[in-house]
Scaffold this motif. Structure first.
Motif, short mmCIF file in Angstrom:
data_model
loop_
_atom_site.label_atom_id
_atom_site.label_comp_id
_atom_site.label_asym_id
_atom_site.label_seq_id
_atom_site.Cartn_x
_atom_site.Cartn_y
_atom_site.Cartn_z
N GLU A 1 0.80 -1.22 0.00
CA GLU A 1 0.00 0.00 0.00
C GLU A 1 0.84 1.27 0.00
OE1 GLU A 1 -3.20 -0.74 -0.53
OE2 GLU A 1 -2.48 -2.82 -0.38
N TRP A 2 2.16 1.14 -0.04
CA TRP A 2 3.03 2.31 -0.07
C TRP A 2 2.78 3.12 -1.34
CZ3 TRP A 2 8.52 0.09 1.47
CH2 TRP A 2 8.50 -0.31 2.81
N GLY A 3 2.90 4.42 -1.21
CA GLY A 3 2.82 5.30 -2.36
C GLY A 3 1.41 5.62 -2.83
N LYS A 4 0.40 5.22 -2.09
CA LYS A 4 -0.99 5.45 -2.49
C LYS A 4 -1.65 6.58 -1.69
CE LYS A 4 -1.51 0.63 -3.87
NZ LYS A 4 -2.24 -0.62 -3.64
N GLY A 5 -0.90 7.19 -0.78
CA GLY A 5 -1.45 8.30 0.01
C GLY A 5 -2.23 7.89 1.24
N TYR A 6 -2.29 6.60 1.53
CA TYR A 6 -3.07 6.14 2.68
C TYR A 6 -2.48 6.60 4.01
CZ TYR A 6 -5.49 2.93 -0.52
OH TYR A 6 -6.22 2.38 -1.54
N ALA A 7 -1.15 6.56 4.14
CA ALA A 7 -0.53 6.97 5.40
C ALA A 7 -0.80 8.45 5.67
CB ALA A 7 0.96 6.69 5.39
N THR A 8 -0.70 9.28 4.63
CA THR A 8 -0.99 10.70 4.79
C THR A 8 -2.44 10.92 5.18
OG1 THR A 8 0.73 11.26 3.17
CG2 THR A 8 -0.95 12.94 3.62
N GLU A 9 -3.34 10.22 4.52
CA GLU A 9 -4.77 10.35 4.80
C GLU A 9 -5.08 9.96 6.25
OE1 GLU A 9 -8.89 8.44 2.97
OE2 GLU A 9 -7.15 8.65 1.66
N ALA A 10 -4.50 8.85 6.69
CA ALA A 10 -4.72 8.40 8.07
C ALA A 10 -4.10 9.38 9.07
CB ALA A 10 -4.15 7.00 8.27
N LEU A 11 -2.89 9.85 8.78
CA LEU A 11 -2.23 10.77 9.70
C LEU A 11 -3.00 12.09 9.81
CD1 LEU A 11 0.11 11.38 11.60
CD2 LEU A 11 1.46 12.08 9.60
N ARG A 12 -3.48 12.62 8.71
CA ARG A 12 -4.29 13.85 8.77
C ARG A 12 -5.50 13.65 9.69
NH1 ARG A 12 -4.14 14.83 2.50
NH2 ARG A 12 -2.35 16.21 2.36
N ALA A 13 -6.16 12.50 9.54
CA ALA A 13 -7.35 12.24 10.35
C ALA A 13 -7.01 12.14 11.84
CB ALA A 13 -8.02 10.95 9.88
N VAL A 14 -5.92 11.49 12.15
CA VAL A 14 -5.52 11.31 13.55
C VAL A 14 -5.02 12.63 14.14
CG1 VAL A 14 -3.82 10.14 15.01
CG2 VAL A 14 -5.17 8.84 13.37
N ILE A 15 -4.33 13.43 13.34
CA ILE A 15 -3.93 14.76 13.81
C ILE A 15 -5.18 15.57 14.17
CG2 ILE A 15 -3.00 16.99 13.05
CD1 ILE A 15 -0.90 15.38 11.43
N GLY A 16 -6.17 15.53 13.31
CA GLY A 16 -7.42 16.26 13.58
C GLY A 16 -8.09 15.79 14.85
N ALA A 17 -8.13 14.48 15.05
CA ALA A 17 -8.75 13.93 16.26
C ALA A 17 -7.96 14.34 17.50
CB ALA A 17 -8.85 12.41 16.17
N GLY A 18 -6.64 14.30 17.41
CA GLY A 18 -5.81 14.68 18.56
C GLY A 18 -5.97 16.15 18.91
N LEU A 19 -5.91 17.01 17.91
CA LEU A 19 -6.01 18.45 18.17
C LEU A 19 -7.42 18.86 18.57
CD1 LEU A 19 -3.69 19.95 15.41
CD2 LEU A 19 -3.20 19.64 17.85
N ALA A 20 -8.40 18.00 18.31
CA ALA A 20 -9.78 18.29 18.76
C ALA A 20 -9.94 18.10 20.26
CB ALA A 20 -10.77 17.39 18.00
N LEU A 21 -9.02 17.39 20.89
CA LEU A 21 -9.07 17.23 22.35
C LEU A 21 -8.67 18.55 23.00
CD1 LEU A 21 -7.36 13.74 22.76
CD2 LEU A 21 -9.81 14.24 22.88
#
Length: 176
Positions: free
Chosen positions: A101-121
């Motif tokens: 799954e490397w190179g498909k943008g999944y890690a970036t997509e997941a990290l953006r989502a988790v950053i948003g969840a973390g900063l929402a706390l």
């Protein structure tokens, strides 16, 4: 408290379940290329993955480490994991992705989502992450997710698949 499920355009991030261990072992945990820059060695058996899943399920109950299995929704396929380790006002992120799954943008997509969840706390003001200075693909993931490289931490982290001594890492963060 962090959400137990986070949906993105292509992914479902959800709390791991014991049944994930088989897919984790088969899809990435035993792969030496995937684990090269991680802080843990490749899994040698399914039992290794089962133990790690149980440990992370218990960590969710304690509330200090929150790991999500990353599911690619179109195929309903477990492709990796991402976690936040909470301490005071900082959430430290880490992730792993199956080599297929490397190179498909999944890690970036997941990290953006988790950053948003973390900063929402309300108590979290900073989401941080590090990567080995040779792991330029991971550095790029963090940059594309909006994190800023703050510098190099010298002899900061042991990556046992490369060396037994601490190695230099790039330090990244995003704040609110």
């Amino acid at each position: 408290m962090l959400p137990h499920e986070i949906a993105t355009e292509r992914l479902l991030l959800r709390v791991p379940v014991p049944e994930d261990a088989k897919d984790i072992f088969a899809n990435y945990a035993q792969d030496p290329e995937v684990t090269r820059y991680l802080s843990w060695k490749p899994a040698k058996s399914l039992a290794d993955s089962e133990h790690r899943v149980q440990d992370r399920i218990l960590a969710w109950r304690r509330g200090n480490i929150c790991l999500w299995s990353i599911i690619e929704t179109e195929r309903d396929f477990l492709i990796g994991a991402i976690e936040l380790r909470l301490k005071d006002h900082i959430a430290d992120a880490g992730y792993v992705m199956a080599r297929s799954e490397w190179g498909k943008g999944y890690a970036t997509e997941a990290l953006r989502a988790v950053i948003g969840a973390g900063l929402a706390l309300p108590e979290v003001y900073r989401v941080a992450a590090v990567c080995d200075v040779e792991n330029l693909a991971s550095a790029r993931v963090m940059e594309k997710a909006g994190m800023v490289r703050e510098g190099i931490l010298r002899r900061y982290m042991i990556h046992p698949n490369i060396a037994q001594e601490p190695r230099d890492v790039f330090s990244y963060a995003i704040t609110k």
